[in-house]
Design an enzyme around this catalytic site. Structure first.
Site, PDB file in Angstrom:
ATOM      1  N   HIS A 188       0.797  -1.107  -0.015  1.00 49.89           N
ATOM      2  CA  HIS A 188      -0.024   0.017   0.028  1.00 49.89           C
ATOM      3  C   HIS A 188       0.846   1.244   0.061  1.00 49.89           C
ATOM      4  O   HIS A 188       0.379   2.342  -0.233  1.00 49.89           O
ATOM      5  CB  HIS A 188      -0.799   0.023   1.297  1.00 49.89           C
ATOM      6  N   ASP A 398      -9.218  -9.932 -16.869  1.00 46.23           N
ATOM      7  CA  ASP A 398      -9.149 -10.581 -18.028  1.00 46.23           C
ATOM      8  C   ASP A 398      -7.935 -11.139 -18.500  1.00 46.23           C
ATOM      9  O   ASP A 398      -7.377 -10.152 -19.395  1.00 46.23           O
ATOM     10  CB  ASP A 398     -10.324 -10.349 -18.928  1.00 46.23           C
TER      11      ASP A 398
END
Length: 463
Positions: A188, A398
Site C-alpha cells: 500500500h 481478464d
C-alpha cells in the site's frame, strides 16, 4: 430504523495486529477441506531495465503513512485447463507481468527509507501452487480459512528488513478441476485501491494483446511524482499503519447485501431524506454506495472515516490508471440519542454532506492534524474505519480466459474495519468485516443489520 449500541463494543485505535499468522514457503498448507501445495517460486523482473533517471521514486505523505501495510486480493477463474494448458497460461502470466512492470516499475523495486523507493528491478515474487479440491467445492460456500492460503504471505509479517521486502507478490493456484485462482499481495506504500486494480486490468490487457508498448495508454503518466500534491514529512511513527502485538483473536465475516434489499432500503431512506429536507438547494439522495456505508457503520460509530479517490477531482483530472496513493480520508460525524441509537436517515445525511466537503483537498499540515485527530478519536470514541473498492475494475481483470467468477479481498489483520466491494453483477455489495472475536459475536446479534445480509453465501458458477 435505529440500532442500539449499548451491547456493542467500545472501539480502540484500529491498527494492524500480528495475530497467529503462519508464513509459508515451498511446503503444503492443509485446511479442514483441502490443502495448498507450493510447487515453484521465482522472481519476475521488468522486461526492460528501468531508465537511470527513473530509479528513485519519491514517496508522498500518503505513501509514507501506508508504507508498512500490504493489501491481499484473489481472483477466481472458471475456465478449465489441463496441466499443459496451465503451463502455457503460467508462462503467459509471467511474460505479461514482466511487461507490465516496465510501466509500473516501482512495484519491482524496494523501499530505501521512509522517503523513497529504489526502482532497482529486483522484481516481484511469483509462486505456483496446486489446490487439492475443485473450485466449485471451494466456493460453496467460500472457505475463508483456505482463502488466505491462495495469496502470497504478506512481507510485512516477515523478519526481513524493509529494504529487502518485495512490493508485489503473485500466487497462481490450480484447482483439481482445472480452474484457477490468482492471489496477489501489494504494498500500500506505492499504490491505493484504484492503482492496484488498474494495474491488474492493464496486466490482463497486455496478456491478451489488447495493448502493447506502442499504445499511448501505457506511456501516459502511469508513474507520477505526487510529492508536490502531498509533500512528504517526518511525523511520529504511531500515526503510521503498523503492527502492534495482541493476543486477541481476529475473525473475518463475509456479508452479502443483494441488490433488491439495497434498493428497498434506499427507497425508504430517500423518502425520509426528502421529507426532512427543508433546503431547496441542498437536496440529498442516498446512493447505493452511500447507503451501504450507513449500514456497515451505524452499529459502532458517531464518527466514520472513509476513503475518497481524488484522481478525477483534480484540475485537470489525473490519468485514471496512475499509481500512487491519491486519496483522502473523509469524516462524517453525528450526534447519538440518549439510548445510543442512530437513525439511518440522519447517518446517510451526514455521510453525503461529508463527501461534498471532502472534495476540497486539504493542505498537508491540515491533513496531518486531521490524521492525528483520527487516531486520538479511535482511542476514546465509537469509530469505525471504512474503505471501499466499489466501482473499481476488479471484474474486468481478464488474462484471456474470461473475467473472474468471483473476486475477494484476503484477510486483512486490521480489526474494527469494513471493506466494501461490488458483486459480479454490479447490483449488490459484499462486505468483509474484520473484528476481534468477542466483538463479532455481538455484531452477529444485530438483527437490524443481519436482516439485510446473507452470511458467506455460496458462489455458483454458470456452466
Amino acid at each position: 430504523m435505529a440500532v442500539n449500541l449499548k451491547n456493542i463494543f467500545r472501539v480502540t485505535a484500529s491498527k494492524l495486529i500480528t495475530n497467529n499468522v503462519q508464513i509459508f514457503s515451498k511446503r503444503s498448507i492443509k485446511s479442514a477441506t483441502s490443502d495448498v501445495q507450493i510447487i515453484s517460486t521465482e522472481r519476475v523482473k521488468p522486461s526492460l531495465p528501468t531508465r537511470k533517471h527513473l530509479r528513485t521514486y519519491k514517496l508522498s505523505l500518503i505513501d509514507q503513512m501506508n508504507s508498512d501495510f500490504y493489501i491481499p486480493l484473489v481472483f477466481f477463474y472458471s475456465a478449465s485447463c489441463k496441466n499443459q494448458d496451465f503451463r502455457k497460461k503460467s508462462d503467459l502470466l509471467t511474460q505479461s507481468l514482466a511487461t507490465t512492470l516496465t510501466h509500473y516499475y516501482p512495484f519491482a523495486g524496494r523501499f530505501i527509507d521512509g522517503f523513497s523507493v529504489d526502482c532497482n528491478d529486483h522484481g516481484a515474487a511469483f509462486i505456483e501452487a496446486n489446490v487439492g479440491c475443485d473450485l466449485s467445492k471451494f466456493l460453496q460456500p467460500p472457505d475463508m480459512e483456505l482463502l488466505q492460503q491462495l495469496i502470497p504471505p504478506s512481507p510485512q509479517l516477515s523478519n526481513l528488513e524493509i529494504s529487502e521486502r518485495e512490493l508485489l507478490a503473485v500466487q497462481v493456484n490450480l484447482f483439481n478441476s482445472g480452474e484457477m485462482a490468482i492471489g496477489v499481495c501489494f504494498s500500500h506504500g506505492v499504490a491505493d485501491g484504484s492503482a492496484i486494480f488498474n494495474f491488474m486490468k492493464t496486466w490482463g490487457e497486455i496478456a491478451r494483446g489488447v495493448i502493447n508498448d506502442n499504445d499511448n495508454m501505457c506511456n501516459n503518466n502511469i508513474v507520477l511524482n505526487c510529492t508536490s500534491l502531498f509533500p512528504p514529512v517526518k511525523f511520529p511513527q504511531q500515526y503510521q499503519i503498523r503492527s502492534p502485538q495482541s493476543s486477541r483473536k481476529i475473525v473475518f465475516k463475509r456479508l452479502l447485501f443483494d441488490g433488491k434489499k439495497i434498493a428497498t432500503l434506499k427507497e425508504k431512506v430517500n423518502r425520509e431524506l426528502m421529507a426532512n429536507n427543508n433546503s431547496d438547494d441542498d437536496v440529498l439522495q442516498a446512493t447505493r454506495f452511500g447507503l451501504k456505508r450507513a449500514i456497515d457503520n451505524m452499529l459502532y460509530s458517531h464518527s466514520m472515516y472513509y476513503t475518497m479517490n481524488l484522481r478525477n477531482k483534480m484540475n485537470p483530472p489525473m490519468f485514471p490508471r496512475c499509481m500512487g496513493n491519491i486519496f483522502r480520508l473523509v469524516r462524517a460525524e453525528w450526534s447519538l440519542a440518549e439510548d445510543d441509537a442512530i437513525d439511518v436517515t440522519n447517518l446517510v445525511r451526514a455521510v453525503i454532506k461529508a463527501k461534498r466537503m471532502g472534495r476540497d483537498v486539504m493542505n498537508n499540515d491540515e491533513y496531518l492534524d486531521f490524521i492525528k485527530d483520527l487516531y486520538e478519536a479511535w482511542e476514546d470514541s465509537r469509530s469505525f474505519p471504512l474503505t471501499s473498492v466499489v466501482g473499481l475494475p476488479y471484474y474486468e481483470v481478464d488474462f484471456g480466459w474470461g473475467k473472474p467468477v468471483w473476486f475477494s479481498l484476503g484477510p486483512i489483520l486490521l480489526p474494527d474495519i469494513a471493506i466494501l466491494s461490488s458483486t459480479s453483477d454490479g447490483e449488490g455489495i459484499e462486505a468483509l468485516v474484520v473484528m476481534f472475536k468477542e466483538d463479532m459475536e455481538n455484531f452477529e446479534q444485530e438483527t437490524n443489520i443481519m436482516a439485510y445480509a446473507s452470511a458467506n453465501p455460496s458462489i455458483f458458477i454458470r456452466k
